[in-house]
Write a protein that holds these residues in place. Structure first.
Motif, PDB file in Angstrom:
ATOM      1  N   PHE A  86     -12.258  44.080  74.287  1.00 10.14           N
ATOM      2  CA  PHE A  86     -11.730  42.445  74.289  1.00 10.14           C
ATOM      3  C   PHE A  86     -12.829  41.586  73.803  1.00 10.14           C
ATOM      4  CE2 PHE A  86     -11.211  38.715  76.910  1.00 10.14           C
ATOM      5  CZ  PHE A  86      -9.769  38.172  76.723  1.00 10.14           C
ATOM      6  N   ALA A  87     -14.154  41.908  74.005  1.00  8.56           N
ATOM      7  CA  ALA A  87     -15.115  40.815  73.343  1.00  8.56           C
ATOM      8  C   ALA A  87     -15.597  41.147  72.169  1.00  8.56           C
ATOM      9  CB  ALA A  87     -16.263  40.717  74.477  1.00  8.56           C
ATOM     10  N   ALA A  88     -15.623  42.214  71.565  1.00  8.06           N
ATOM     11  CA  ALA A  88     -16.333  42.705  70.442  1.00  8.06           C
ATOM     12  C   ALA A  88     -15.452  42.194  69.023  1.00  8.06           C
ATOM     13  CB  ALA A  88     -16.557  44.346  70.409  1.00  8.06           C
ATOM     14  N   PRO A  89     -16.481  41.711  68.152  1.00 10.60           N
ATOM     15  CA  PRO A  89     -15.842  41.463  66.884  1.00 10.60           C
ATOM     16  C   PRO A  89     -15.516  42.539  65.764  1.00 10.60           C
ATOM     17  CG  PRO A  89     -18.236  40.681  66.770  1.00 10.60           C
ATOM     18  CD  PRO A  89     -17.716  41.367  68.226  1.00 10.60           C
ATOM     19  N   TYR A  90     -15.218  43.588  66.327  1.00 12.52           N
ATOM     20  CA  TYR A  90     -14.845  44.924  65.632  1.00 12.52           C
ATOM     21  C   TYR A  90     -13.416  45.256  65.876  1.00 12.52           C
ATOM     22  CZ  TYR A  90     -19.944  45.189  64.794  1.00 12.52           C
ATOM     23  OH  TYR A  90     -21.296  45.067  64.440  1.00 12.52           O
ATOM     24  N   TRP A  91     -12.604  44.267  65.812  1.00 14.44           N
ATOM     25  CA  TRP A  91     -11.088  44.859  65.836  1.00 14.44           C
ATOM     26  C   TRP A  91     -10.587  45.285  64.518  1.00 14.44           C
ATOM     27  CZ3 TRP A  91      -6.898  43.996  69.668  1.00 14.44           C
ATOM     28  CH2 TRP A  91      -7.195  43.955  71.021  1.00 14.44           C
ATOM     29  N   VAL A  92     -11.139  44.317  63.530  1.00 16.40           N
ATOM     30  CA  VAL A  92     -10.766  44.836  61.954  1.00 16.40           C
ATOM     31  C   VAL A  92     -12.183  44.681  61.226  1.00 16.40           C
ATOM     32  CG1 VAL A  92      -9.862  44.024  59.918  1.00 16.40           C
ATOM     33  CG2 VAL A  92      -8.443  43.843  62.008  1.00 16.40           C
ATOM     34  N   THR A  93     -12.557  45.634  60.597  1.00 20.23           N
ATOM     35  CA  THR A  93     -13.350  45.819  59.671  1.00 20.23           C
ATOM     36  C   THR A  93     -13.016  45.845  58.150  1.00 20.23           C
ATOM     37  OG1 THR A  93     -13.718  48.235  59.763  1.00 20.23           O
ATOM     38  CG2 THR A  93     -15.177  47.143  61.443  1.00 20.23           C
ATOM     39  N   ALA A  94     -13.681  45.189  57.287  1.00 14.66           N
ATOM     40  CA  ALA A  94     -12.942  44.889  55.972  1.00 14.66           C
ATOM     41  C   ALA A  94     -14.283  45.601  55.113  1.00 14.66           C
ATOM     42  CB  ALA A  94     -13.190  43.421  55.561  1.00 14.66           C
ATOM     43  N   ALA A  95     -13.805  46.226  53.850  1.00 16.30           N
ATOM     44  CA  ALA A  95     -14.473  46.760  52.999  1.00 16.30           C
ATOM     45  C   ALA A  95     -15.832  46.029  52.646  1.00 16.30           C
ATOM     46  CB  ALA A  95     -13.770  47.219  51.646  1.00 16.30           C
ATOM     47  N   GLY A  96     -15.844  45.050  52.673  1.00 15.41           N
ATOM     48  CA  GLY A  96     -17.139  44.216  52.036  1.00 15.41           C
ATOM     49  C   GLY A  96     -18.081  44.138  53.140  1.00 15.41           C
ATOM     50  N   GLY A  97     -17.730  44.640  54.519  1.00 13.60           N
ATOM     51  CA  GLY A  97     -18.543  44.357  55.587  1.00 13.60           C
ATOM     52  C   GLY A  97     -18.445  43.280  56.472  1.00 13.60           C
ATOM     53  N   SER A  98     -17.350  42.557  56.231  1.00  7.78           N
ATOM     54  CA  SER A  98     -17.194  41.336  57.351  1.00  7.78           C
ATOM     55  C   SER A  98     -16.155  42.119  58.427  1.00  7.78           C
ATOM     56  CB  SER A  98     -16.365  40.384  56.645  1.00  7.78           C
ATOM     57  OG  SER A  98     -15.045  40.865  56.026  1.00  7.78           O
ATOM     58  N   ARG A  99     -16.299  41.523  59.358  1.00  6.40           N
ATOM     59  CA  ARG A  99     -15.151  41.979  60.507  1.00  6.40           C
ATOM     60  C   ARG A  99     -14.917  40.986  61.495  1.00  6.40           C
ATOM     61  NH1 ARG A  99     -20.664  42.359  61.465  1.00  6.40           N
ATOM     62  NH2 ARG A  99     -21.197  41.849  63.667  1.00  6.40           N
ATOM     63  N   PHE A 100     -13.932  40.909  62.212  1.00  2.00           N
ATOM     64  CA  PHE A 100     -13.548  40.133  63.214  1.00  2.00           C
ATOM     65  C   PHE A 100     -12.772  40.667  64.369  1.00  2.00           C
ATOM     66  CE2 PHE A 100      -9.459  40.327  60.660  1.00  2.00           C
ATOM     67  CZ  PHE A 100      -8.605  39.967  61.704  1.00  2.00           C
ATOM     68  N   GLY A 101     -12.933  39.832  65.488  1.00  2.00           N
ATOM     69  CA  GLY A 101     -12.074  40.376  66.693  1.00  2.00           C
ATOM     70  C   GLY A 101     -11.334  39.329  67.236  1.00  2.00           C
ATOM     71  N   LEU A 102     -11.174  39.192  68.443  1.00  3.19           N
ATOM     72  CA  LEU A 102     -10.240  38.077  69.039  1.00  3.19           C
ATOM     73  C   LEU A 102     -10.736  36.729  68.992  1.00  3.19           C
ATOM     74  CD1 LEU A 102      -8.655  39.961  71.784  1.00  3.19           C
ATOM     75  CD2 LEU A 102      -7.738  39.793  69.574  1.00  3.19           C
ATOM     76  N   TRP A 103     -11.944  36.843  68.964  1.00  2.00           N
ATOM     77  CA  TRP A 103     -12.852  35.467  69.274  1.00  2.00           C
ATOM     78  C   TRP A 103     -13.603  35.117  68.228  1.00  2.00           C
ATOM     79  CZ3 TRP A 103      -9.834  34.130  72.995  1.00  2.00           C
ATOM     80  CH2 TRP A 103      -9.207  34.615  73.866  1.00  2.00           C
ATOM     81  N   MET A 104     -14.546  36.065  67.464  1.00  4.89           N
ATOM     82  CA  MET A 104     -15.236  35.867  66.463  1.00  4.89           C
ATOM     83  C   MET A 104     -14.983  36.483  65.049  1.00  4.89           C
ATOM     84  SD  MET A 104     -18.405  34.930  68.461  1.00  4.89           S
ATOM     85  CE  MET A 104     -19.657  34.957  67.318  1.00  4.89           C
ATOM     86  N   TYR A 105     -15.671  35.857  64.062  1.00  7.80           N
ATOM     87  CA  TYR A 105     -15.412  36.319  62.752  1.00  7.80           C
ATOM     88  C   TYR A 105     -16.855  36.431  62.273  1.00  7.80           C
ATOM     89  CZ  TYR A 105     -15.306  36.374  57.842  1.00  7.80           C
ATOM     90  OH  TYR A 105     -15.453  36.779  56.550  1.00  7.80           O
ATOM     91  N   CYS A 106     -17.326  37.569  61.656  1.00  5.44           N
ATOM     92  CA  CYS A 106     -18.630  37.977  61.195  1.00  5.44           C
ATOM     93  C   CYS A 106     -18.585  38.289  59.514  1.00  5.44           C
ATOM     94  CB  CYS A 106     -19.294  39.056  61.913  1.00  5.44           C
ATOM     95  SG  CYS A 106     -19.588  38.604  63.562  1.00  5.44           S
ATOM     96  N   ASP A 107     -19.220  37.580  58.787  1.00  9.93           N
ATOM     97  CA  ASP A 107     -19.163  37.792  57.503  1.00  9.93           C
ATOM     98  C   ASP A 107     -20.207  39.163  57.160  1.00  9.93           C
ATOM     99  OD1 ASP A 107     -21.741  36.857  57.156  1.00  9.93           O
ATOM    100  OD2 ASP A 107     -21.309  34.883  56.456  1.00  9.93           O
ATOM    101  N   PHE A 108     -20.246  39.320  55.703  1.00  6.94           N
ATOM    102  CA  PHE A 108     -21.018  40.915  55.458  1.00  6.94           C
ATOM    103  C   PHE A 108     -22.430  40.377  55.773  1.00  6.94           C
ATOM    104  CE2 PHE A 108     -20.909  37.926  51.680  1.00  6.94           C
ATOM    105  CZ  PHE A 108     -22.208  38.124  51.157  1.00  6.94           C
ATOM    106  N   LEU A 109     -23.166  39.149  55.709  1.00  7.14           N
ATOM    107  CA  LEU A 109     -24.403  39.165  55.958  1.00  7.14           C
ATOM    108  C   LEU A 109     -24.574  39.033  57.659  1.00  7.14           C
ATOM    109  CD1 LEU A 109     -25.143  36.316  53.482  1.00  7.14           C
ATOM    110  CD2 LEU A 109     -25.903  38.521  53.316  1.00  7.14           C
ATOM    111  N   ASP A 110     -23.816  39.212  58.542  1.00  5.46           N
ATOM    112  CA  ASP A 110     -23.874  39.242  59.955  1.00  5.46           C
ATOM    113  C   ASP A 110     -24.081  37.745  60.611  1.00  5.46           C
ATOM    114  OD1 ASP A 110     -23.137  41.634  60.938  1.00  5.46           O
ATOM    115  OD2 ASP A 110     -25.434  42.147  61.148  1.00  5.46           O
TER     116      ASP A 110
END
Length: 160
Positions: free
Chosen positions: A28-52
């Protein structure tokens, strides 16, 4: 311990609820619901770009309209898991209310409602995205464990 708590099915259900709670909470809390090929990822609450670089986000910038529904279902499921964990410990471990049929029925109903909300949320999310990440899998596994634990609680109640 008395009543249902002494049943192997009841103890397995309690273990499944504890494990399901941990899995669902992390997912529920982790920003790893979707991982993109470029290294970005997001979850329900956070978005993280390829530089973290991670930022909290709201659903206004999301390209799909069902994001608020997913958050609502997953949030209801999370709150339900807290209630189920509390009720199950009461029902199986506290001697004064151990085996109370009304508490057991409430526990089962909330267990199935929580599992249903979590599973509906992951189905909606999964239908909108590919490249699903490990946090999505943890939430899914948590929902399934809650559904199975509800069945085991029913079987433990019928033992009497």
């Amino acid at each position: 311990m008395g009543g249902v708590g002494e049943s192997p099915k009841g103890l397995v259900a309690l273990l499944m609820i504890a494990v399901g709670f941990v899995l669902n909470t992390v997912g529920f809390a982790a920003p790893y619901w979707v991982t993109a090929a470029g290294g970005s990822r997001f979850g329900l609450w956070m978005y993280c770009d390829f530089l973290d670089n991670c930022h909290q986000w709201d659903s206004d910038g999301i390209t799909f309209a069902k994001f608020d529904q997913i958050r609502a279902f997953e949030g209801l499921g999370f709150v339900g898991t807290l209630v189920v964990l509390f009720c199950t410990v009461l029902y199986m471990c506290v001697p004064k209310v151990s085996g109370n049929k009304i508490l057991g029925i409430l526990d089962v109903l909330v267990c199935f409602a929580s599992a249903g909300a979590i599973i509906i949320g992951v189905i909606i999310f999964g239908s909108e995205h590919s490249n699903l990440g490990w946090a999505f899998g943890l939430s899914t596994a948590g929902g399934v464990l809650f559904a199975l634990a509800g069945v085991l609680i029913i079987l433990a109640m019928c033992r009497k």
